[in-house]
Design a protein around this motif. Structure first.
Motif, short mmCIF file in Angstrom:
data_model
loop_
_atom_site.label_atom_id
_atom_site.label_comp_id
_atom_site.label_asym_id
_atom_site.label_seq_id
_atom_site.Cartn_x
_atom_site.Cartn_y
_atom_site.Cartn_z
N LEU A 295 54.57 31.25 30.62
CA LEU A 295 54.33 30.92 32.10
C LEU A 295 53.95 31.79 33.06
CD1 LEU A 295 57.31 28.29 32.55
CD2 LEU A 295 54.94 27.65 31.95
N ILE A 296 54.18 33.16 32.88
CA ILE A 296 53.83 34.15 33.65
C ILE A 296 52.60 34.43 33.33
CG2 ILE A 296 54.28 36.79 34.13
CD1 ILE A 296 57.08 36.34 33.65
N GLY A 297 52.10 34.52 32.30
CA GLY A 297 50.70 34.69 31.89
C GLY A 297 49.74 33.62 32.54
N ILE A 298 50.23 32.36 32.39
CA ILE A 298 49.48 31.18 32.93
C ILE A 298 49.40 31.32 34.29
CG2 ILE A 298 49.58 28.67 33.14
CD1 ILE A 298 50.80 28.57 30.55
N PHE A 299 50.47 31.63 34.97
CA PHE A 299 50.21 31.66 36.51
C PHE A 299 49.30 32.69 37.12
CE2 PHE A 299 52.02 33.38 40.41
CZ PHE A 299 52.14 32.22 41.14
N VAL A 300 49.22 34.10 36.37
CA VAL A 300 48.40 34.79 36.77
C VAL A 300 47.11 34.76 36.61
CG1 VAL A 300 48.01 37.26 36.69
CG2 VAL A 300 50.26 36.77 36.47
N PHE A 301 46.71 34.28 35.34
CA PHE A 301 45.38 33.68 35.03
C PHE A 301 44.93 32.48 36.04
CE2 PHE A 301 44.97 34.70 30.16
CZ PHE A 301 44.91 36.02 30.63
N ALA A 302 45.84 31.68 36.35
CA ALA A 302 45.31 30.44 37.11
C ALA A 302 45.06 31.06 38.72
CB ALA A 302 46.56 29.62 37.32
N ILE A 303 45.87 32.05 39.03
CA ILE A 303 45.54 32.76 40.09
C ILE A 303 44.36 33.36 40.29
CG2 ILE A 303 45.81 34.81 41.70
CD1 ILE A 303 48.99 34.28 41.52
N ALA B 176 50.01 27.77 41.35
CA ALA B 176 49.05 28.91 41.89
C ALA B 176 48.06 28.39 42.57
CB ALA B 176 48.70 29.34 40.54
N THR B 177 47.60 27.57 42.37
CA THR B 177 46.67 26.83 43.31
C THR B 177 47.12 26.49 44.75
OG1 THR B 177 45.51 25.75 41.55
CG2 THR B 177 45.02 24.88 43.85
N PHE C 228 47.01 28.36 50.52
CA PHE C 228 47.85 28.47 52.05
C PHE C 228 47.72 30.13 51.99
CE2 PHE C 228 49.54 24.40 50.87
CZ PHE C 228 49.30 23.67 52.00
N LEU C 229 47.68 30.88 50.98
CA LEU C 229 47.82 32.52 51.34
C LEU C 229 46.60 33.38 50.59
CD1 LEU C 229 51.72 32.62 50.48
CD2 LEU C 229 50.61 32.51 52.78
N HIS C 230 45.44 32.71 50.47
CA HIS C 230 44.55 33.27 49.72
C HIS C 230 44.39 34.76 50.56
CE1 HIS C 230 41.04 32.33 52.42
NE2 HIS C 230 41.60 31.46 52.54
N PRO C 231 44.28 34.82 51.72
CA PRO C 231 43.94 36.10 52.55
C PRO C 231 44.94 37.38 51.92
CG PRO C 231 43.71 34.61 54.07
CD PRO C 231 44.33 34.01 53.08
N GLN C 232 46.32 36.97 51.89
CA GLN C 232 47.46 37.79 51.27
C GLN C 232 47.37 38.01 49.93
OE1 GLN C 232 47.67 35.14 53.31
NE2 GLN C 232 48.88 35.78 55.35
N VAL C 233 47.12 36.94 49.00
CA VAL C 233 46.70 37.20 47.69
C VAL C 233 45.83 38.08 47.40
CG1 VAL C 233 46.29 36.08 45.50
CG2 VAL C 233 47.76 35.11 47.06
N GLU C 234 44.57 37.87 48.32
CA GLU C 234 43.28 38.78 48.14
C GLU C 234 43.92 40.35 48.27
OE1 GLU C 234 40.40 38.65 46.98
OE2 GLU C 234 39.57 36.62 47.42
N ARG C 235 44.88 40.67 49.03
CA ARG C 235 44.99 41.90 49.55
C ARG C 235 45.74 42.47 48.43
NH1 ARG C 235 45.17 40.16 55.03
NH2 ARG C 235 47.53 39.45 55.01
N ILE C 236 46.60 41.81 47.69
CA ILE C 236 47.42 42.39 46.38
C ILE C 236 46.57 42.22 45.30
CG2 ILE C 236 49.55 41.97 47.63
CD1 ILE C 236 50.01 39.31 45.65
N GLN C 237 45.30 42.41 45.18
CA GLN C 237 44.51 41.82 43.95
C GLN C 237 44.83 43.02 43.07
OE1 GLN C 237 41.87 39.23 43.73
NE2 GLN C 237 42.30 40.14 41.81
N ALA D 10 47.75 44.19 42.39
CA ALA D 10 48.84 43.88 41.51
C ALA D 10 48.56 42.58 40.57
CB ALA D 10 49.75 43.47 42.55
N VAL D 11 47.52 41.88 41.08
CA VAL D 11 47.31 40.60 40.48
C VAL D 11 46.66 41.13 39.14
CG1 VAL D 11 45.58 38.42 40.34
CG2 VAL D 11 47.07 39.02 42.22
N ASN D 12 45.64 42.07 39.35
CA ASN D 12 44.83 42.51 38.13
C ASN D 12 45.77 43.21 37.15
OD1 ASN D 12 42.15 41.73 39.21
ND2 ASN D 12 42.07 43.82 40.19
N VAL D 13 46.69 43.92 37.61
CA VAL D 13 47.83 44.49 36.64
C VAL D 13 48.67 43.48 35.86
CG1 VAL D 13 49.79 45.70 36.48
CG2 VAL D 13 48.26 46.57 37.92
#
Length: 224
Positions: A16-24, A79-80, A85-94, A96-99
């Motif tokens: 589920l963790i892997g699926i969540f990050v890929f979905a992001i 993840a969608t 709702f928070l894509h600017p914040q998610v972009e800023r932690i790109q 971490a998302v890549n890790v």
């Protein structure tokens, strides 16, 4: 059948963790392409589940896990919503998302190899499906978004190669009857670390020697 490497609850949580990050990553690409929320959800689902779905269909593990476990389907939708709702914040932690994406890559390539072997495939074919499990969703995502798949582009850091290494290590462990929680974890970690190093030092696969491309370097695609 190979021995169960992790308890079902641990394996399910890791999936589920892997699926969540890929979905992001899929949902973020949809935002960059100016898709609506439905398009975001489609790219998130395809990115997260596409590789595993293809693997399960090839090996005959039907119905695929993506259709029998509600959590697998709902996690990309979560993840969608987060990205919607928070894509600017998610972009800023790109970073971490890549890790986490690199961790998912390592986990899925090894788990895909093991599952394919359990269903009777040979070691080479199993490693190939391990690679497909890890990168297949990303390929489908890029195709649907009208992009050249990332793993085919010279200007992207190595992605498929770490997955190939992880899958090959898992296959070698199976071949020499050395597959256990420790060795499988080492295979996952190896793929993970290789991907991190590729991102850190911008490792890329070589292009053809003495190529005569009609496209200048300035006209080549630019990273988003």
């Amino acid at each position: 059948m190979l021995q169960q490497l992790f308890s079902p609850s641990v394996q399910h949580t890791l999936d589920l963790i892997g699926i969540f990050v890929f979905a992001i990553s899929g949902a973020l690409l949809a935002v960059r392409k100016n898709f609506d929320v439905f398009g975001m959800a489609v790219l998130a689902e395809v990115t997260a589940l596409g590789g595993g779905l293809f693997r399960d269909l090839v090996i005959g593990a039907v119905p695929p896990a993506a259709f029998t476990d509600l959590g697998y389907f709902l996690t990309p939708l979560l993840a969608t919503l987060l990205v919607f709702f928070l894509h600017p914040q998610v972009e800023r932690i790109q970073v971490a998302v890549n890790v986490f994406d690199a961790a998912g890559l390592g986990l899925f390539c090894v788990a895909g190899t093991i599952k394919a072997y359990e269903y009777g495939l040979g070691l080479t074919a199993s490693a190939g499906l391990g690679l497909t499990t890890a990168v297949g969703g990303g390929v489908l995502r890029d195709v649907l978004a009208n992009e050249v798949p990332s793993l085919l582009r010279w200007d992207r850091d190595l992605y498929a190669v770490p997955a190939i290494v992880g899958s090959a290590l898992a296959a070698l462990c199976i071949r020499y009857d050395a597959l256990n929680p420790l060795t499988s974890s080492l295979a996952v970690i190896t793929a993970f670390v290789l991907r991190l190093l590729a991102m850190r030092y911008h490792w890329r696969a070589p292009r053809a020697w003495h190529r005569r491309s009609t496209v200048s370097e300035e006209e080549q695609p630019v990273l988003p």
